[in-house]
Design a protein around this motif. Structure first.
Motif, PDB file in Angstrom:
ATOM      1  N   PRO A 140      27.304  40.251  28.912  1.00 45.04           N
ATOM      2  CA  PRO A 140      26.400  39.532  29.525  1.00 45.04           C
ATOM      3  C   PRO A 140      26.826  38.140  30.042  1.00 45.04           C
ATOM      4  CG  PRO A 140      25.655  40.440  27.336  1.00 45.04           C
ATOM      5  CD  PRO A 140      27.081  40.881  27.557  1.00 45.04           C
ATOM      6  N   SER A 141      26.708  37.809  31.188  1.00 38.29           N
ATOM      7  CA  SER A 141      27.147  36.395  31.558  1.00 38.29           C
ATOM      8  C   SER A 141      26.691  35.296  30.794  1.00 38.29           C
ATOM      9  CB  SER A 141      26.613  36.313  33.143  1.00 38.29           C
ATOM     10  OG  SER A 141      25.238  36.464  33.135  1.00 38.29           O
ATOM     11  N   ALA A 142      25.573  35.249  30.219  1.00 41.80           N
ATOM     12  CA  ALA A 142      25.157  34.136  29.231  1.00 41.80           C
ATOM     13  C   ALA A 142      26.057  34.227  27.970  1.00 41.80           C
ATOM     14  CB  ALA A 142      23.649  34.432  28.755  1.00 41.80           C
ATOM     15  N   GLU A 143      26.600  35.350  27.503  1.00 45.50           N
ATOM     16  CA  GLU A 143      27.358  35.291  26.235  1.00 45.50           C
ATOM     17  C   GLU A 143      28.622  34.952  26.590  1.00 45.50           C
ATOM     18  OE1 GLU A 143      28.638  36.225  22.270  1.00 45.50           O
ATOM     19  OE2 GLU A 143      26.535  35.980  23.290  1.00 45.50           O
ATOM     20  N   PHE A 144      29.198  35.034  27.775  1.00 50.52           N
ATOM     21  CA  PHE A 144      30.498  34.592  28.172  1.00 50.52           C
ATOM     22  C   PHE A 144      30.407  33.017  28.412  1.00 50.52           C
ATOM     23  CE2 PHE A 144      33.307  33.557  31.953  1.00 50.52           C
ATOM     24  CZ  PHE A 144      34.457  33.539  31.469  1.00 50.52           C
ATOM     25  N   ALA A 145      29.452  32.589  28.988  1.00 54.94           N
ATOM     26  CA  ALA A 145      29.229  31.307  29.182  1.00 54.94           C
ATOM     27  C   ALA A 145      29.150  30.439  27.770  1.00 54.94           C
ATOM     28  CB  ALA A 145      27.767  31.033  29.805  1.00 54.94           C
ATOM     29  N   THR A 340      26.218  31.959  35.980  1.00 57.12           N
ATOM     30  CA  THR A 340      25.501  32.815  35.277  1.00 57.12           C
ATOM     31  C   THR A 340      23.981  33.155  35.721  1.00 57.12           C
ATOM     32  OG1 THR A 340      26.497  32.109  33.394  1.00 57.12           O
ATOM     33  CG2 THR A 340      24.414  33.037  32.861  1.00 57.12           C
ATOM     34  N   SER A 341      23.648  31.986  36.526  1.00 65.12           N
ATOM     35  CA  SER A 341      22.183  32.112  37.216  1.00 65.12           C
ATOM     36  C   SER A 341      22.134  33.143  38.148  1.00 65.12           C
ATOM     37  CB  SER A 341      21.902  30.671  37.747  1.00 65.12           C
ATOM     38  OG  SER A 341      22.618  30.291  38.745  1.00 65.12           O
ATOM     39  N   VAL A 354      49.487  38.468  35.623  1.00 66.71           N
ATOM     40  CA  VAL A 354      48.515  38.594  36.917  1.00 66.71           C
ATOM     41  C   VAL A 354      47.190  37.686  36.678  1.00 66.71           C
ATOM     42  CG1 VAL A 354      47.121  40.197  38.215  1.00 66.71           C
ATOM     43  CG2 VAL A 354      49.250  40.997  37.651  1.00 66.71           C
ATOM     44  N   PRO A 355      46.770  36.852  37.762  1.00 63.97           N
ATOM     45  CA  PRO A 355      45.753  35.952  37.687  1.00 63.97           C
ATOM     46  C   PRO A 355      44.282  36.829  37.258  1.00 63.97           C
ATOM     47  CG  PRO A 355      46.770  35.594  39.754  1.00 63.97           C
ATOM     48  CD  PRO A 355      47.379  36.624  39.187  1.00 63.97           C
ATOM     49  N   LEU A 356      43.722  36.099  36.276  1.00 66.08           N
ATOM     50  CA  LEU A 356      42.300  36.827  35.769  1.00 66.08           C
ATOM     51  C   LEU A 356      41.433  36.945  36.899  1.00 66.08           C
ATOM     52  CD1 LEU A 356      40.417  37.421  33.510  1.00 66.08           C
ATOM     53  CD2 LEU A 356      40.049  34.795  33.383  1.00 66.08           C
ATOM     54  N   LEU A 357      40.591  37.905  36.974  1.00 67.18           N
ATOM     55  CA  LEU A 357      39.594  38.227  37.778  1.00 67.18           C
ATOM     56  C   LEU A 357      38.113  38.164  37.124  1.00 67.18           C
ATOM     57  CD1 LEU A 357      38.056  38.868  40.492  1.00 67.18           C
ATOM     58  CD2 LEU A 357      38.720  41.253  40.068  1.00 67.18           C
ATOM     59  N   VAL A 358      37.308  37.087  37.387  1.00 64.69           N
ATOM     60  CA  VAL A 358      36.167  36.876  36.783  1.00 64.69           C
ATOM     61  C   VAL A 358      35.018  37.381  38.025  1.00 64.69           C
ATOM     62  CG1 VAL A 358      34.395  35.532  35.809  1.00 64.69           C
ATOM     63  CG2 VAL A 358      36.753  35.208  35.279  1.00 64.69           C
ATOM     64  N   ASP A 359      34.308  38.410  37.902  1.00 66.30           N
ATOM     65  CA  ASP A 359      33.535  39.194  38.995  1.00 66.30           C
ATOM     66  C   ASP A 359      31.976  38.985  38.570  1.00 66.30           C
ATOM     67  OD1 ASP A 359      32.512  40.256  40.957  1.00 66.30           O
ATOM     68  OD2 ASP A 359      33.133  42.218  40.757  1.00 66.30           O
ATOM     69  N   TYR A 360      31.161  38.068  39.393  1.00 67.07           N
ATOM     70  CA  TYR A 360      29.957  38.051  39.189  1.00 67.07           C
ATOM     71  C   TYR A 360      29.285  38.657  40.394  1.00 67.07           C
ATOM     72  CZ  TYR A 360      30.152  34.428  35.924  1.00 67.07           C
ATOM     73  OH  TYR A 360      30.698  33.776  34.564  1.00 67.07           O
ATOM     74  N   ASP A 361      28.671  39.915  40.242  1.00 66.50           N
ATOM     75  CA  ASP A 361      28.405  40.891  41.454  1.00 66.50           C
ATOM     76  C   ASP A 361      26.696  40.923  41.255  1.00 66.50           C
ATOM     77  OD1 ASP A 361      27.714  42.826  43.341  1.00 66.50           O
ATOM     78  OD2 ASP A 361      29.311  44.311  42.730  1.00 66.50           O
ATOM     79  N   PHE A 362      26.268  40.344  42.252  1.00 59.21           N
ATOM     80  CA  PHE A 362      24.725  40.376  42.227  1.00 59.21           C
ATOM     81  C   PHE A 362      24.275  41.345  43.387  1.00 59.21           C
ATOM     82  CE2 PHE A 362      26.219  36.660  44.406  1.00 59.21           C
ATOM     83  CZ  PHE A 362      25.431  36.460  45.762  1.00 59.21           C
ATOM     84  N   GLY A 363      22.894  41.277  43.499  1.00 61.44           N
ATOM     85  CA  GLY A 363      22.189  42.466  44.775  1.00 61.44           C
ATOM     86  C   GLY A 363      22.470  41.902  46.089  1.00 61.44           C
ATOM     87  N   GLN A 364      22.788  40.575  46.476  1.00 63.19           N
ATOM     88  CA  GLN A 364      22.931  40.607  47.917  1.00 63.19           C
ATOM     89  C   GLN A 364      24.639  40.415  48.123  1.00 63.19           C
ATOM     90  OE1 GLN A 364      20.564  37.047  48.516  1.00 63.19           O
ATOM     91  NE2 GLN A 364      18.803  38.414  48.514  1.00 63.19           N
ATOM     92  N   GLY A 365      25.448  40.111  46.907  1.00 65.00           N
ATOM     93  CA  GLY A 365      26.910  40.106  47.335  1.00 65.00           C
ATOM     94  C   GLY A 365      27.505  39.742  45.947  1.00 65.00           C
ATOM     95  N   PHE A 366      28.644  39.145  46.089  1.00 62.53           N
ATOM     96  CA  PHE A 366      29.312  38.876  44.709  1.00 62.53           C
ATOM     97  C   PHE A 366      30.195  37.324  44.796  1.00 62.53           C
ATOM     98  CE2 PHE A 366      32.423  41.303  47.485  1.00 62.53           C
ATOM     99  CZ  PHE A 366      33.442  40.376  47.664  1.00 62.53           C
ATOM    100  N   VAL A 367      30.424  36.920  43.794  1.00 57.01           N
ATOM    101  CA  VAL A 367      31.262  35.666  43.613  1.00 57.01           C
ATOM    102  C   VAL A 367      32.520  36.194  42.856  1.00 57.01           C
ATOM    103  CG1 VAL A 367      31.584  33.303  43.124  1.00 57.01           C
ATOM    104  CG2 VAL A 367      29.141  34.170  43.876  1.00 57.01           C
TER     105      VAL A 367
END
Length: 378
Positions: A140-145, A340-341, A354-367
């Motif tokens: 969960p993104s809230a737990e990571f935050a 997280t929002s 190797v660089p760490l990848l932190v992926d936030y994938d939402f319905g309209q795209g990703f960050v």
């Protein structure tokens, strides 16, 4: 010409809030597939990649590829003039110096229009290679935050270690040390390759993965022969397994009989009710002595409590091909966690050196954030 209409301006506001502290000026690269932004921070330690799919817009039109040089803090100020549920339309003519933003309120006839000056930004888009990582964490993104926020109060860096024991976040400070372990019972699955991950996303959208298309094109000549062989085998198996199929039918009948008995049992209480109408005393005794409804109510309550407990438990899973242990700056991870929002889940992918990848994938795209590990820290 570009014309992109979002159903809610809040999506763009949340997106900019999550990256504005890492990047000041950047180009929105517009093409038929959507809007893309890629930029590095001033220290060249972190890279941000943003993608808004064309399908995620209510209306999208881009006649030719064009860059939109934007100061993110200025764009954030203009977006604050819109409500989160307002429809937001971005407009820009070919080789235009101004980005036009139109906000349409859903519950009223209010239409607000703003013009923001564009900038000429010289930036080279980096080709991010497809990487197969040795460890993958989904949580969960809230737990990571919460984890990175708590550990940032102790020290400046965090060591993320993925092993058979689980995933450990550890930070060492001058006055205190902290460690958080996320455990999961059972076998640890291997990490999916980049091709497998893309194929899954394509299937989820109802599209054919590239691998399946290549196999279909390569195997057109061989398929008819395979089909003939399979048909002959099926015929032989059917002849040989007729008795087995009959046995399965008999099992189905046996399984069906208890259901009919249950129906008979259900009909018996109706006859008893008729008899109970004649003798009121028996009916009272049976009503007072029946404890079955109370038991059912208790079990229903127990199931409801179990479901609530399952919903409250954080969803966490990870895969591992080999042991991975890397150290990163908490300052950047705290900035990443501002996304997280946008979505409830976050994925972390790691490999040694190797660089760490932190992926936030939402319905309209990703960050996606890429963060280089610290060298020399144990």
């Amino acid at each position: 010409m570009l014309e992109a209409k979002l159903a809610e301006a809040g999506t763009l506001k949340k997106l900019l809030d999550s990256i504005k502290e890492l990047v000041t000026d950047a180009n929105f690269e517009c093409n038929e597939e959507g809007l893309n932004l890629q930029a590095m921070d001033n220290s060249h330690v972190a890279l941000v990649a943003v993608h808004l799919e064309a399908a995620g817009f209510k209306r999208y039109r881009c006649d030719r590829p064009m860059p939109l040089g934007v100061n993110l803090s200025s764009l954030t100020k203009v977006l604050k003039c819109a409500k989160d549920d307002d429809e937001c339309t971005l407009k820009a003519a070919d080789e235009a110096d101004v980005l036009n933003l139109v906000y349409e309120a859903k519950n009223s006839d209010r239409i607000a229009e703003y013009d923001m000056k564009l900038m000429d930004i010289d930036s080279d888009t980096l080709g991010i290679p497809d990487t197969d990582y040795d460890a993958e964490i989904k949580m969960p993104s809230a737990e990571f935050a919460r984890i990175v926020r708590d550990l940032s109060a102790l020290g400046e860096s965090v060591r993320i270690e993925v092993s058979k024991e689980g995933v450990r976040f550890a930070s060492e400070g001058e006055s205190a040390n902290g460690s958080i372990l996320l455990k999961k019972e059972g076998e640890i699955p291997p990490v999916k390759t980049d091709k497998e991950r893309k194929a899954e996303k394509a299937r989820a959208r109802g599209e054919k993965p590239e691998e399946d298309e290549d196999e279909e094109n390569d195997g057109d000549d061989e398929k008819p022969k395979e089909k003939k062989v399979k048909k002959e085998k099926v015929k032989k198996e059917k002849d040989a397994d007729e008795d087995v199929e009959m046995d399965e039918d008999e099992k189905d009948e046996e399984e069906f009989k208890p259901n009919s008995d249950d129906e008979g049992e259900k009909s018996e209480p109706e006859e008893e009710d008729d008899e109970e109408e004649e003798s009121g005393k028996k009916r009272k005794k049976k009503a007072n002595g029946s404890s079955k409804p109370a038991k059912k109510a208790k079990t229903a309550k127990g199931k409801g409590k179990a479901k609530k407990e399952e919903e409250n438990q954080p969803y966490f899973e990870f895969g591992m091909n080999s042991h991975v242990s890397l150290t990163f700056s908490l300052k950047y991870l705290v900035n990443f966690s501002k996304s997280t929002s946008l979505t409830n889940m976050v994925e972390l992918r790691m490999s040694n050196e190797v660089p760490l990848l932190v992926d936030y994938d939402f319905g309209q795209g990703f960050v996606r954030y890429y963060l280089a590990p610290k060298i020399g820290d144990e």
